[in-house]
Design a protein around this motif. Structure first.
Motif, mmCIF file in Angstrom:
data_model
loop_
_atom_site.group_PDB
_atom_site.id
_atom_site.type_symbol
_atom_site.label_atom_id
_atom_site.label_comp_id
_atom_site.label_asym_id
_atom_site.label_seq_id
_atom_site.Cartn_x
_atom_site.Cartn_y
_atom_site.Cartn_z
ATOM 1 N N SER A 60 -6.346 2.054 -3.907
ATOM 2 C CA SER A 60 -5.904 0.902 -3.124
ATOM 3 C C SER A 60 -6.797 -0.301 -3.395
ATOM 4 O O SER A 60 -6.316 -1.437 -3.560
ATOM 5 C CB SER A 60 -5.910 1.227 -1.624
ATOM 6 O OG SER A 60 -4.965 2.220 -1.308
ATOM 7 N N ASP B 199 -1.386 1.721 4.395
ATOM 8 C CA ASP B 199 -2.219 1.776 3.196
ATOM 9 C C ASP B 199 -1.354 1.613 1.946
ATOM 10 O O ASP B 199 -0.183 2.032 1.918
ATOM 11 C CB ASP B 199 -2.962 3.102 3.124
ATOM 12 C CG ASP B 199 -3.941 3.285 4.278
ATOM 13 O OD1 ASP B 199 -4.480 2.265 4.756
ATOM 14 O OD2 ASP B 199 -4.134 4.434 4.712
ATOM 15 N N LEU B 200 -1.932 1.030 0.898
ATOM 16 C CA LEU B 200 -1.208 0.846 -0.360
ATOM 17 C C LEU B 200 -0.935 2.174 -1.046
ATOM 18 O O LEU B 200 0.071 2.329 -1.746
ATOM 19 C CB LEU B 200 -1.995 -0.065 -1.301
ATOM 20 C CG LEU B 200 -2.313 -1.471 -0.787
ATOM 21 C CD1 LEU B 200 -3.139 -2.225 -1.822
ATOM 22 C CD2 LEU B 200 -1.035 -2.235 -0.456
ATOM 23 N N CYS B 201 -1.842 3.136 -0.864
ATOM 24 C CA CYS B 201 -1.719 4.455 -1.482
ATOM 25 C C CYS B 201 -1.881 5.538 -0.427
ATOM 26 O O CYS B 201 -2.672 5.380 0.509
ATOM 27 C CB CYS B 201 -2.790 4.664 -2.559
ATOM 28 S SG CYS B 201 -2.693 3.506 -3.925
#
Length: 237
Positions: A114, A158-160
């Motif tokens: 991220s 969260d991005l990931c």
């Protein structure tokens, strides 16, 4: 949404490779999230064979939409497949290849990746912005590594995220829905008769389409392209 249908997976690979070459040539710098799977493999072969010396790879940055939590030398690694079929055959700077480090502890790796995305990608409206995200779709309607039983992870802040494969239990790191849908363009590469039912349900919004993560791919830009072979598109109206 745009649907492009080709005779077979080889012509899908040829058409998508030409599309990608044109897209790269139109940009001063380009950030692309790659997919694993059998169709990207033949795309990578086509890119290496036909475009290896035609594309200016120095302006290309590669990332991954998901990765199995295995070492980069493992046969199940999406990175290894890309390395074997494309990266080892082109002149791309090592610093332009941003892999998910599947050998790391998964939760920590999701956080680390991220941060990589936040640092490396240009920002648009306060969020990291891909020029292109390439996706596949499984027979169960999953995309990236967001599966029907983990569909709530699509909406993660969260991005990931980390996700367990519903059958094997194997842990994977995946992009979440927010950054996928924030991309300038999202392209699905889907081939094979086994995908036809889910392709129909997702594209035509039929059956249990809203239980499939692939149905949640709705880029804010409106730029969504399905590259399909005739087998995968067989059930479409």
């Amino acid at each position: 949404m745009e649907t492009r249908i080709f005779e077979n997976k080889e012509t899908v690979a040829k058409s998508f490779s030409a599309y990608l070459s044109d897209l790269i040539s139109s940009k001063a710098e380009i950030h692309i999230a790659l997919s694993g799977g059998s169709t990207p493999k033949i795309v990578f072969d086509e890119l290496a064979a036909e475009y290896g010396d035609k594309i200016d790879w120095k302006k290309v940055h590669f990332y991954w939409g998901d990765e199995r939590c295995v070492p980069p030398s493992d046969s199940e690694s999406n990175f290894k497949m890309t390395q074997d079929h494309l990266l080892s055959k082109i002149q791309i700077p090592a610093e332009n290849v941003h892999r998910i480090q599947g050998e790391n502890e998964p939760v920590q790796e999701a956080k680390r990746y991220s941060h990589v995305l936040e640092k490396q990608l240009p920002s648009q409206n306060g969020m990291p912005h891909f020029d292109l995200v390439i996706l596949g779709m499984g027979d169960d309607g999953h995309t990236a590594s967001i599966f029907p039983d983990s569909i709530d992870q699509w909406e993660a802040e969260d991005l990931c995220v980390t996700v367990a494969h519903p059958v094997s239990g194997q842990i994977r790191v995946s992009l979440s829905g927010g950054i996928i849908n924030h991309a300038e363009t999202v392209a699905f590469l889907v081939t094979g008769k086994s995908k036809a039912e889910k392709v129909r349900e997702v594209i035509q919004k039929e059956g249990n389409f809203d239980s499939y993560p692939a149905s949640l791919v709705k880029p804010e830009s409106g730029n969504l392209i399905w590259f399909l072979d005739e087998d995968a598109a067989a059930d479409l109206r």
